[in-house]
Design a protein around this motif. Structure first.
Motif, PDB file in Angstrom:
ATOM      1  N   VAL A   1      -2.682   9.973   9.188  1.00 34.39           N
ATOM      2  CA  VAL A   1      -1.724  10.148   8.162  1.00 34.39           C
ATOM      3  C   VAL A   1      -0.636  10.875   8.318  1.00 34.39           C
ATOM      4  O   VAL A   1      -0.713  12.055   9.079  1.00 34.39           O
ATOM      5  N   GLY A   2       0.639  10.180   8.236  1.00 35.20           N
ATOM      6  CA  GLY A   2       1.814  11.094   8.650  1.00 35.20           C
ATOM      7  C   GLY A   2       2.381  11.913   7.657  1.00 35.20           C
ATOM      8  O   GLY A   2       2.688  13.215   7.796  1.00 35.20           O
TER       9      GLY A   2
ATOM     10  N   LEU B   1       0.763  -1.326   0.042  1.00 33.35           N
ATOM     11  CA  LEU B   1      -0.023  -0.133   0.134  1.00 33.35           C
ATOM     12  C   LEU B   1       0.989   1.163   0.029  1.00 33.35           C
ATOM     13  O   LEU B   1       1.841   1.421   0.813  1.00 33.35           O
ATOM     14  N   LYS B   2       0.601   2.228  -0.816  1.00 33.10           N
ATOM     15  CA  LYS B   2       1.501   3.236  -1.066  1.00 33.10           C
ATOM     16  C   LYS B   2       0.700   4.464  -0.383  1.00 33.10           C
ATOM     17  O   LYS B   2      -0.595   4.635  -0.977  1.00 33.10           O
ATOM     18  N   PRO B   3       1.252   5.562  -0.011  1.00 37.53           N
ATOM     19  CA  PRO B   3       0.473   6.597   0.338  1.00 37.53           C
ATOM     20  C   PRO B   3      -0.196   7.467  -0.659  1.00 37.53           C
ATOM     21  O   PRO B   3      -1.323   8.093  -0.149  1.00 37.53           O
TER      22      PRO B   3
ATOM     23  N   ALA C   1      -2.798  16.270  -1.118  1.00 37.43           N
ATOM     24  CA  ALA C   1      -3.725  15.819  -2.008  1.00 37.43           C
ATOM     25  C   ALA C   1      -5.032  15.656  -1.697  1.00 37.43           C
ATOM     26  O   ALA C   1      -5.756  15.128  -2.615  1.00 37.43           O
ATOM     27  N   GLY C   2      -5.246  15.736  -0.628  1.00 38.55           N
ATOM     28  CA  GLY C   2      -6.821  15.485   0.015  1.00 38.55           C
ATOM     29  C   GLY C   2      -7.318  14.214   0.416  1.00 38.55           C
ATOM     30  O   GLY C   2      -8.247  13.976   0.429  1.00 38.55           O
ATOM     31  N   ILE C   3      -6.243  13.327   1.026  1.00 35.09           N
ATOM     32  CA  ILE C   3      -6.505  12.082   1.585  1.00 35.09           C
ATOM     33  C   ILE C   3      -7.590  12.014   2.765  1.00 35.09           C
ATOM     34  O   ILE C   3      -8.456  11.197   2.646  1.00 35.09           O
TER      35      ILE C   3
ATOM     36  N   SER D   1      -7.573  18.884   6.619  1.00 36.77           N
ATOM     37  CA  SER D   1      -8.197  18.891   5.129  1.00 36.77           C
ATOM     38  C   SER D   1      -7.061  19.099   4.101  1.00 36.77           C
ATOM     39  O   SER D   1      -5.926  19.674   4.377  1.00 36.77           O
ATOM     40  N   GLY D   2      -7.222  18.954   2.832  1.00 36.62           N
ATOM     41  CA  GLY D   2      -6.191  19.295   1.797  1.00 36.62           C
ATOM     42  C   GLY D   2      -6.018  20.924   1.944  1.00 36.62           C
ATOM     43  O   GLY D   2      -4.945  21.036   1.665  1.00 36.62           O
ATOM     44  N   MET D   3      -7.000  21.536   1.992  1.00 37.37           N
ATOM     45  CA  MET D   3      -6.917  23.229   2.170  1.00 37.37           C
ATOM     46  C   MET D   3      -5.808  23.468   3.282  1.00 37.37           C
ATOM     47  O   MET D   3      -4.941  24.156   2.893  1.00 37.37           O
TER      48      MET D   3
END
Length: 115
Positions: free
Chosen positions: A77-78, A55-57, A85-87, A102-104
């Motif tokens: 998420v580290g 599994l890649k981030p 990118a909005g994961i 958040s991505g923003m």
């Protein structure tokens, strides 16, 4: 989340930050299982942790499928890149709790002049 039931956590990343997070998370009596995607040599030796090297981030779809199939209770998420990118929105939209901005907000953090 029920405050007493064991937690199954997916930690995304493969650096020193993720090793430190995995080590600390493993000390919680509530943690039943910790997957680190993709993980590293240090995380492979953390109690209760299992690396998931395929599994890649940056592959949000594969991470989401894994989280659903493994009945993950929380995603942490580290690395900054998937956050930018909005994961966070990917997991939140799927109803899976996620710890991360958040991505923003992540873009603001990365772009110092903007913040």
């Amino acid at each position: 989340m029920d405050n007493e039931r064991p937690l199954r956590v997916l930690l995304i990343g493969n650096g020193g930050r993720e090793h430190a997070l995995a080590w600390k998370l493993s000390q919680s009596p509530r943690l039943s299982k910790l997957w680190v995607a993709p993980g590293n040599g240090g995380t492979s030796r953390v109690p209760k942790a299992e690396n998931v090297p395929y599994l890649k981030p940056g592959n949000f779809e594969d991470l989401l499928v894994f989280a659903r199939e493994s009945m993950v209770d929380l995603v942490i998420v580290g690395p900054e890149a998937p956050l930018v990118a909005g994961i966070e929105g990917t997991f939140r939209s799927a109803g899976i709790p996620v710890f991360g901005p958040s991505g923003m907000a992540a873009r603001m953090e990365v772009n110092r002049p903007l913040s």
